[in-house]
Structures are given as structure tokens and as C-alpha cells.
Design a protein around this motif. Sequence first.
Motif, PDB file in Angstrom:
ATOM      1  N   LEU A 230      11.529   9.690   8.040  1.00  0.00           N
ATOM      2  CA  LEU A 230      10.836   9.853   9.295  1.00  0.00           C
ATOM      3  C   LEU A 230       9.912   9.098  10.061  1.00  0.00           C
ATOM      4  CD1 LEU A 230       7.844  11.811  10.086  1.00  0.00           C
ATOM      5  CD2 LEU A 230       6.074  11.002   8.423  1.00  0.00           C
TER       6      LEU A 230
ATOM      7  N   THR B 284      14.479  17.305  12.001  1.00  0.00           N
ATOM      8  CA  THR B 284      14.009  18.686  12.729  1.00  0.00           C
ATOM      9  C   THR B 284      13.168  16.883  13.228  1.00  0.00           C
ATOM     10  OG1 THR B 284      13.828  19.415  10.616  1.00  0.00           O
ATOM     11  CG2 THR B 284      12.687  19.643  12.737  1.00  0.00           C
TER      12      THR B 284
ATOM     13  N   LEU C 135       2.456  17.277  10.088  1.00  0.00           N
ATOM     14  CA  LEU C 135       2.256  16.206   8.995  1.00  0.00           C
ATOM     15  C   LEU C 135       0.994  16.293   8.341  1.00  0.00           C
ATOM     16  CD1 LEU C 135       5.456  14.483  10.105  1.00  0.00           C
ATOM     17  CD2 LEU C 135       5.760  16.252   8.619  1.00  0.00           C
TER      18      LEU C 135
ATOM     19  N   TYR D  60       2.717  21.951   8.314  1.00  0.00           N
ATOM     20  CA  TYR D  60       4.202  20.883   8.551  1.00  0.00           C
ATOM     21  C   TYR D  60       4.747  20.079   6.851  1.00  0.00           C
ATOM     22  CZ  TYR D  60       9.306  21.002   9.240  1.00  0.00           C
ATOM     23  OH  TYR D  60      10.928  20.721   8.759  1.00  0.00           O
TER      24      TYR D  60
ATOM     25  N   ARG E 265       7.545  18.447   4.662  1.00  0.00           N
ATOM     26  CA  ARG E 265       8.429  18.327   4.793  1.00  0.00           C
ATOM     27  C   ARG E 265       9.860  18.708   4.050  1.00  0.00           C
ATOM     28  NH1 ARG E 265       9.409  11.715   4.773  1.00  0.00           N
ATOM     29  NH2 ARG E 265      11.026  11.541   5.180  1.00  0.00           N
TER      30      ARG E 265
ATOM     31  N   GLU F  31      14.491  16.231   3.788  1.00  0.00           N
ATOM     32  CA  GLU F  31      14.715  16.057   4.849  1.00  0.00           C
ATOM     33  C   GLU F  31      14.091  15.104   5.821  1.00  0.00           C
ATOM     34  OE1 GLU F  31      12.785  19.262   8.263  1.00  0.00           O
ATOM     35  OE2 GLU F  31      11.827  18.948   6.243  1.00  0.00           O
TER      36      GLU F  31
ATOM     37  N   VAL G  35      12.700  14.151  10.314  1.00  0.00           N
ATOM     38  CA  VAL G  35      12.150  14.721  10.720  1.00  0.00           C
ATOM     39  C   VAL G  35      11.607  13.201  11.608  1.00  0.00           C
ATOM     40  CG1 VAL G  35       9.708  15.441  10.989  1.00  0.00           C
ATOM     41  CG2 VAL G  35      11.230  15.505   8.667  1.00  0.00           C
TER      42      VAL G  35
END
Length: 313
Positions: A38, A174, A285, A290, A292, A296, A298
Amino acid sequence: MRRVDGAATPARADVERAAERIAGYARRTPVVEVEPGLWLKLETLQHSGSFKARGAFNRILSAREAGLLPAAGVIAASGGNHGLAVAYAAGTLGVRAEIFVPEVTSPVKVAGLRALGAEITQTGAIYSDAYEASVKRAADTGALELHAYDQFEIAAGAGTTGLEILEQTGGVDTILVAVGGGGLIAGVTAAVAGRARVVAVEPELIPTLHDALAAGRPVTVNVSGVAADSLGASRVGRVAFDAATAAGVRSLLVSDDDIIAARRELWRSYRIAAEYAGATAPAALLSGAYRRSPGERVAVIVCGANTDLATLA
């Protein structure tokens, strides 16, 4: 497609050309990995305090290359950040700048515009009022218009943010992007096409892209809430709508309370001074709008920092 005037949707090659053009003018801002997989992309550290400097430089330099930069200079309407960016880019390039802003514009941004030497006219309740006044003024003076979001070079310049994210992270799945008029999401979508998914995040009180996607066309929305000075377009731009539709972008809505909490968390945990617009994508987030997926990767764009520092604590 490449145009110096009018709206068109940029492609990745256009964003790559913009990156070459503005190199040495716009900063390559850092990304911070706040937890595994992230990243925060800190456009808070960009010249003039937001990603907008990228599009402003690209638009002015493109016009200069084409021999279309008038002696009257440039003119723009803005909720604040675009105006700051245009004033900064114009000052750097030795070009006269005139900026129209609505009455809702924060005093911090108005003071910043004055400090950059721009001529300022504050008029109208919302961005669209200031925009109408700026169009009339541009017709009278012949100045080059720099639209805050719905212009090819503006979107292509903003998209260089996306190119940097891919390069700096080694690739993500993403990217979360705040949307007002949509110049940033249009450019980032072009930059990362085929390499990452782009998700729009909007305030519940300014759902420009969300409502446009539902209606199948840009529609006018009411504008209010904490992020109105930066994300306060009453209608998403055609450039952004076409780009988002082609890429299958979905829009998530976050409340003002979510945005306020995200802004506070950015400061408390990371000492990142973000304005409310800058906290809008992170709010997706932090609020759970959203989530994750396991593994993933991001990236979240923290798009602006022009805020009253006294309100961060």
C-alpha cells in the motif's frame, strides 16, 4: 490524439510526451509504502501544493511549442489549486496570469495566489460562476485559457502522476483517485491503461462522475461539503467521462465525516498535511468503501496540501 485546444481524451503516448515536456519543471514526487503493498503518492509535495502544476506546465509549454501562446498571457478559473498551479507555472515561464476564483475558495489559497503574483478576481458562489466570468474575460483579452480539468493537455499532464506511480512502485494493481472535474483520473487512466485498474473516489455531496456514469452522460450535481473548494465542479468533464467510460472505471462515494477522519489520520500517523480533497481517496480505504483483496498492490494519490495548518490537530 493530440490537441492544443479543446477537449479530447489522451492516450498513454500523450502522457509520456507530457512527462518529457514538463521534466525539470514539475517535481517527481515521492511514494511512501505505509504498509506492505500500500503506497501513498504524495502530490502534496508538488509545486504549488497539488498535482495541478503538471497540467498547467504541459498546457502552457504545448501552446508555446505550437506558437499559440499570446502576449496577453494565460487565464484560468479555479477553486484554488488549479489557479495556484497556473500562477506558479506562468511565473516560472515568464507569462502573465489572471485567475478567477469563487467566493468559497479558502483564504489560504487566495493568499497563495497573491503571493505568486497572479491577478485575482473572486466572483460567484461556486466554480462554474468563476469559470463563466473567466471565459468572458478571455474572449475580451485573447488570453490562453487553461481549463481546470476538461482540456487535453491538462489531463495529459496530470496523468504523469500515474506514470511515476508505476515506475516508483514496480507496478500496482489498483490506483485510487479523487475526482472533482476529473482531469486527474482522465490522465491517470490513460497512463496506466492495461497495467493497473483505476478507481474513482468522490465526496457523497459532490458525486460528479458517479452520477454521470449512472446517467450515461455528464450531468449537473449540487456542490457542497468540506472538499467543495477543490472538488467542487458541478459537472464532470467530458474528457474524464469518456476516459472513465472506456476504461470501465467505477466510482466510490465517501462521506464528509470519512474525509475529515482520513485527513486527521494522514496527519496523526504520517505527518502528511493534506487538504480535504487530498484526503478523499485515502478515505475510501480508511472507511471501508474500498477493501483491498489479499495481496493486492494499491496506490492512493494524496492530491493536494493547500490547507490551513491550524486545523490539522
